[in-house]
Motif scaffolding. Structure first.
Motif, short mmCIF file in Angstrom:
data_model
loop_
_atom_site.label_atom_id
_atom_site.label_comp_id
_atom_site.label_asym_id
_atom_site.label_seq_id
_atom_site.Cartn_x
_atom_site.Cartn_y
_atom_site.Cartn_z
N ALA A 95 47.11 43.67 46.68
CA ALA A 95 46.58 41.78 46.05
C ALA A 95 44.97 41.97 46.69
O ALA A 95 44.21 41.28 45.12
CB ALA A 95 47.42 40.68 46.86
N ARG A 96 44.56 41.82 47.61
CA ARG A 96 43.10 42.09 47.91
C ARG A 96 42.76 43.14 46.67
O ARG A 96 41.10 42.41 46.12
CB ARG A 96 42.41 42.54 49.32
CG ARG A 96 42.52 40.64 49.87
CD ARG A 96 42.48 41.49 51.24
NE ARG A 96 42.56 40.75 52.14
CZ ARG A 96 42.96 40.57 53.24
NH1 ARG A 96 43.20 42.40 54.57
NH2 ARG A 96 43.08 39.59 54.38
N ASP A 100 43.21 41.80 43.35
CA ASP A 100 41.64 40.55 43.08
C ASP A 100 40.44 40.71 42.79
O ASP A 100 39.56 40.51 42.08
CB ASP A 100 42.24 39.71 44.13
CG ASP A 100 43.22 38.76 44.04
OD1 ASP A 100 43.72 38.85 42.40
OD2 ASP A 100 43.61 38.16 44.94
N SER A 101 39.91 42.14 43.85
CA SER A 101 38.82 42.87 43.81
C SER A 101 37.82 43.04 42.78
O SER A 101 37.10 44.00 42.53
CB SER A 101 38.30 42.89 45.31
OG SER A 101 38.71 44.45 45.80
N GLU A 102 38.98 44.06 42.18
CA GLU A 102 38.82 45.31 41.28
C GLU A 102 38.22 46.32 42.21
O GLU A 102 37.33 47.15 41.06
CB GLU A 102 37.66 45.01 39.95
CG GLU A 102 38.50 44.02 39.53
CD GLU A 102 38.13 44.26 38.13
OE1 GLU A 102 36.66 43.93 37.45
OE2 GLU A 102 38.77 43.00 37.02
N SER A 115 37.48 46.12 47.63
CA SER A 115 38.30 45.52 48.61
C SER A 115 38.55 47.18 49.69
O SER A 115 38.39 47.40 50.75
CB SER A 115 38.93 44.54 49.12
OG SER A 115 40.34 45.25 48.19
N THR A 118 43.66 45.32 35.44
CA THR A 118 42.42 44.77 35.80
C THR A 118 42.84 43.27 35.13
O THR A 118 44.03 43.46 34.37
CB THR A 118 40.51 44.83 34.61
OG1 THR A 118 41.52 44.99 33.53
CG2 THR A 118 40.60 46.32 35.90
N ALA A 119 42.12 42.15 35.41
CA ALA A 119 42.38 40.26 35.23
C ALA A 119 42.23 41.10 33.29
O ALA A 119 42.74 40.09 32.99
CB ALA A 119 41.41 39.97 35.17
#
Length: 161
Positions: free
Chosen positions: A102-103, A106-108, A111, A126-127
């Motif tokens: 998940a990180r 979220d951080s693309e 992380s 990606t978002a």
């Protein structure tokens, strides 16, 4: 020898989806190649996977996947200071957890680069709805790209790192 191929396309474009389906069918007929990951607009096949050496890890909930081998950075110092290599080896904790996955998304990918080292290629959405291909900073696991006109990697908003 570990090898992989990723087929990426824009699922909203019917002609690209048809071509991708044809390519998928060709790779599925090759018995030594196994489907490692499937996301909307992405199929990844791999051969030569060996547990503990080169693996294919599919993330939970369709969040993507990782090919190759990663090592958690936090375990590096503990393994070098320990006299028992089996109890604190970085390889024992190399698989990403659900929280790591998940990180990563979220951080693309930030992380993953920050928290893991090794030879890996990660694929994740990606978002913006495109697929990100992230190779580890050392570049040990090769990534070659063949782009066609209108492919996701050549369209605005897509990302390859």
């Amino acid at each position: 020898m570990f090898r992989y191929i990723a087929i990426a396309w824009d699922p909203a474009r019917q002609e690209r989806a048809r071509l991708a389906a044809q390519l998928d069918a060709q790779w599925e007929r090759r018995p030594q190649w196994k489907l490692a990951l499937r996301l909307p607009g992405l199929s990844v096949y791999a051969t030569g996977t060996l547990p503990g050496v080169n693996e294919a890890q599919e993330f939970h909930d369709g969040l993507g996947g990782l090919l190759g081998k990663g090592f958690r950075r936090a375990n590096l110092s503990s393994s070098s200071s320990s006299s028992s290599s089996s109890s604190s080896s970085p390889a024992r904790d190399a698989r990403l957890t659900i929280l790591d996955e998940a990180r990563l998304v979220d951080s693309e990918g930030t992380s993953l680069v920050r928290d893991f080292w090794g030879r890996y290629v990660a694929f994740f959405p990606t978002a913006r709805g495109s697929v990100c291909v992230l190779r580890d900073p050392t570049g040990t696991l090769p990534v070659f790209a063949c782009l066609t006109k209108g492919s996701p990697s050549s369209s605005p908003g897509s990302k390859t790192r």
